[in-house]
Design a protein around this motif. Structure first.
Motif, PDB file in Angstrom:
ATOM      1  N   ALA A   2      39.132  34.254  51.769  1.00  0.00           N
ATOM      2  CA  ALA A   2      37.805  33.544  51.522  1.00  0.00           C
ATOM      3  C   ALA A   2      38.549  32.028  51.293  1.00  0.00           C
ATOM      4  CB  ALA A   2      36.866  33.576  50.698  1.00  0.00           C
ATOM      5  N   PHE A  24      38.055  43.813  47.293  1.00  0.00           N
ATOM      6  CA  PHE A  24      37.577  43.342  47.013  1.00  0.00           C
ATOM      7  C   PHE A  24      38.148  41.914  47.282  1.00  0.00           C
ATOM      8  CE2 PHE A  24      35.120  39.861  44.506  1.00  0.00           C
ATOM      9  CZ  PHE A  24      33.985  40.218  45.248  1.00  0.00           C
ATOM     10  N   PHE A  80      33.300  43.820  54.297  1.00  0.00           N
ATOM     11  CA  PHE A  80      33.127  42.395  54.201  1.00  0.00           C
ATOM     12  C   PHE A  80      31.291  42.085  55.069  1.00  0.00           C
ATOM     13  CE2 PHE A  80      32.594  38.173  56.088  1.00  0.00           C
ATOM     14  CZ  PHE A  80      32.081  36.903  55.096  1.00  0.00           C
ATOM     15  N   VAL A 103      24.416  39.263  45.191  1.00  0.00           N
ATOM     16  CA  VAL A 103      24.901  39.772  44.598  1.00  0.00           C
ATOM     17  C   VAL A 103      25.178  38.090  43.584  1.00  0.00           C
ATOM     18  CG1 VAL A 103      27.680  39.289  43.634  1.00  0.00           C
ATOM     19  CG2 VAL A 103      26.925  41.289  45.103  1.00  0.00           C
ATOM     20  N   LEU A 104      25.061  36.617  44.860  1.00  0.00           N
ATOM     21  CA  LEU A 104      25.382  35.865  44.578  1.00  0.00           C
ATOM     22  C   LEU A 104      23.944  35.099  43.857  1.00  0.00           C
ATOM     23  CD1 LEU A 104      26.767  32.602  44.709  1.00  0.00           C
ATOM     24  CD2 LEU A 104      24.993  32.876  47.283  1.00  0.00           C
ATOM     25  N   LEU A 122      27.433  45.368  42.265  1.00  0.00           N
ATOM     26  CA  LEU A 122      28.184  45.856  44.089  1.00  0.00           C
ATOM     27  C   LEU A 122      27.099  47.017  44.403  1.00  0.00           C
ATOM     28  CD1 LEU A 122      31.763  45.531  43.909  1.00  0.00           C
ATOM     29  CD2 LEU A 122      29.581  42.912  45.067  1.00  0.00           C
ATOM     30  N   THR A 145      24.615  42.487  51.021  1.00  0.00           N
ATOM     31  CA  THR A 145      24.106  42.078  49.349  1.00  0.00           C
ATOM     32  C   THR A 145      25.660  41.472  48.903  1.00  0.00           C
ATOM     33  OG1 THR A 145      25.438  44.768  50.110  1.00  0.00           O
ATOM     34  CG2 THR A 145      26.744  43.834  48.737  1.00  0.00           C
ATOM     35  N   TRP A 146      25.938  40.279  49.955  1.00  0.00           N
ATOM     36  CA  TRP A 146      26.063  38.873  49.038  1.00  0.00           C
ATOM     37  C   TRP A 146      25.665  38.302  48.754  1.00  0.00           C
ATOM     38  CZ3 TRP A 146      31.521  39.117  48.277  1.00  0.00           C
ATOM     39  CH2 TRP A 146      31.788  40.084  49.324  1.00  0.00           C
ATOM     40  N   TRP A 204      28.775  44.338  53.608  1.00  0.00           N
ATOM     41  CA  TRP A 204      27.978  43.343  53.422  1.00  0.00           C
ATOM     42  C   TRP A 204      27.456  42.301  53.514  1.00  0.00           C
ATOM     43  CZ3 TRP A 204      31.572  44.778  48.113  1.00  0.00           C
ATOM     44  CH2 TRP A 204      31.560  45.357  47.955  1.00  0.00           C
ATOM     45  N   GLN A 205      28.410  42.429  54.357  1.00  0.00           N
ATOM     46  CA  GLN A 205      27.203  40.184  54.565  1.00  0.00           C
ATOM     47  C   GLN A 205      25.428  40.922  55.575  1.00  0.00           C
ATOM     48  OE1 GLN A 205      29.541  38.807  57.729  1.00  0.00           O
ATOM     49  NE2 GLN A 205      28.016  36.201  57.409  1.00  0.00           N
ATOM     50  N   TRP A 241      38.272  38.141  48.487  1.00  0.00           N
ATOM     51  CA  TRP A 241      38.310  37.104  47.389  1.00  0.00           C
ATOM     52  C   TRP A 241      39.833  36.120  48.946  1.00  0.00           C
ATOM     53  CZ3 TRP A 241      35.843  33.387  45.763  1.00  0.00           C
ATOM     54  CH2 TRP A 241      36.475  32.720  44.807  1.00  0.00           C
TER      55      TRP A 241
END
Length: 142
Positions: free
Chosen positions: A42, A35, A65, A77-78, A18, A73-74, A68-69, A39
């Motif tokens: 989601a 988070f 959210f 991280v993925l 992160l 960031t998402w 980071w979108q 989560w």
């Protein structure tokens, strides 16, 4: 820990990926709590306003959210989690898709269409069969 929340091991792995906590403004809320709220949302597909109180205000989870979108960031991280899982041999990249189980709707498969077909530039005109003339109408016309 609520059902579905990240374990300590999972959080330890994820926390390293992160972005750093900003040094300005008010002290931020616990990242793990936020988070877990993201989560939860989601996983369930519920509206943001239905995020349980144990995860803090829903506005905080939503704003983190979205931030980071927007900043990527998402995706970052993925990608890093996939690289780590691939190096550990956890991910199976070869996938076989059998299209025989996919059934198209009859209209997508070229089924015969009923009714008038109108080509470009044509107008559809409705027509009626002519009515029989009744005796009293014929007399009135004469």
């Amino acid at each position: 820990m609520a059902r579905g929340n990240l374990t300590d091991e999972q959080w330890g792995r994820l926390e390293l990926l992160l972005p750093p906590i900003p040094k300005m403004g008010r002290r931020p809320r616990d990242r793990r709590q936020v988070f877990d709220g993201i989560w939860w949302r989601a996983r369930t597909g519920s509206p943001w306003r239905d995020v349980p109180e144990r995860y803090g205000p829903w506005e905080t989870a939503y704003s983190v959210f979205r931030r980071w979108q927007i900043d990527g960031t998402w995706a970052s991280v993925l990608k890093r989690l996939q690289v780590k899982a691939d190096s550990d041999g956890i991910i199976e990249w070869e996938v076989s898709v059998d299209s025989t189980v996919c059934r198209a709707h009859q209209h997508a498969a070229g089924a015969k269409k009923r009714g008038l077909t109108i080509r470009a530039g044509q107008m559809r005109t409705a027509w009626r069969a002519s009515r029989m003339t009744t005796p009293w109408v014929a007399r009135g016309a004469a």
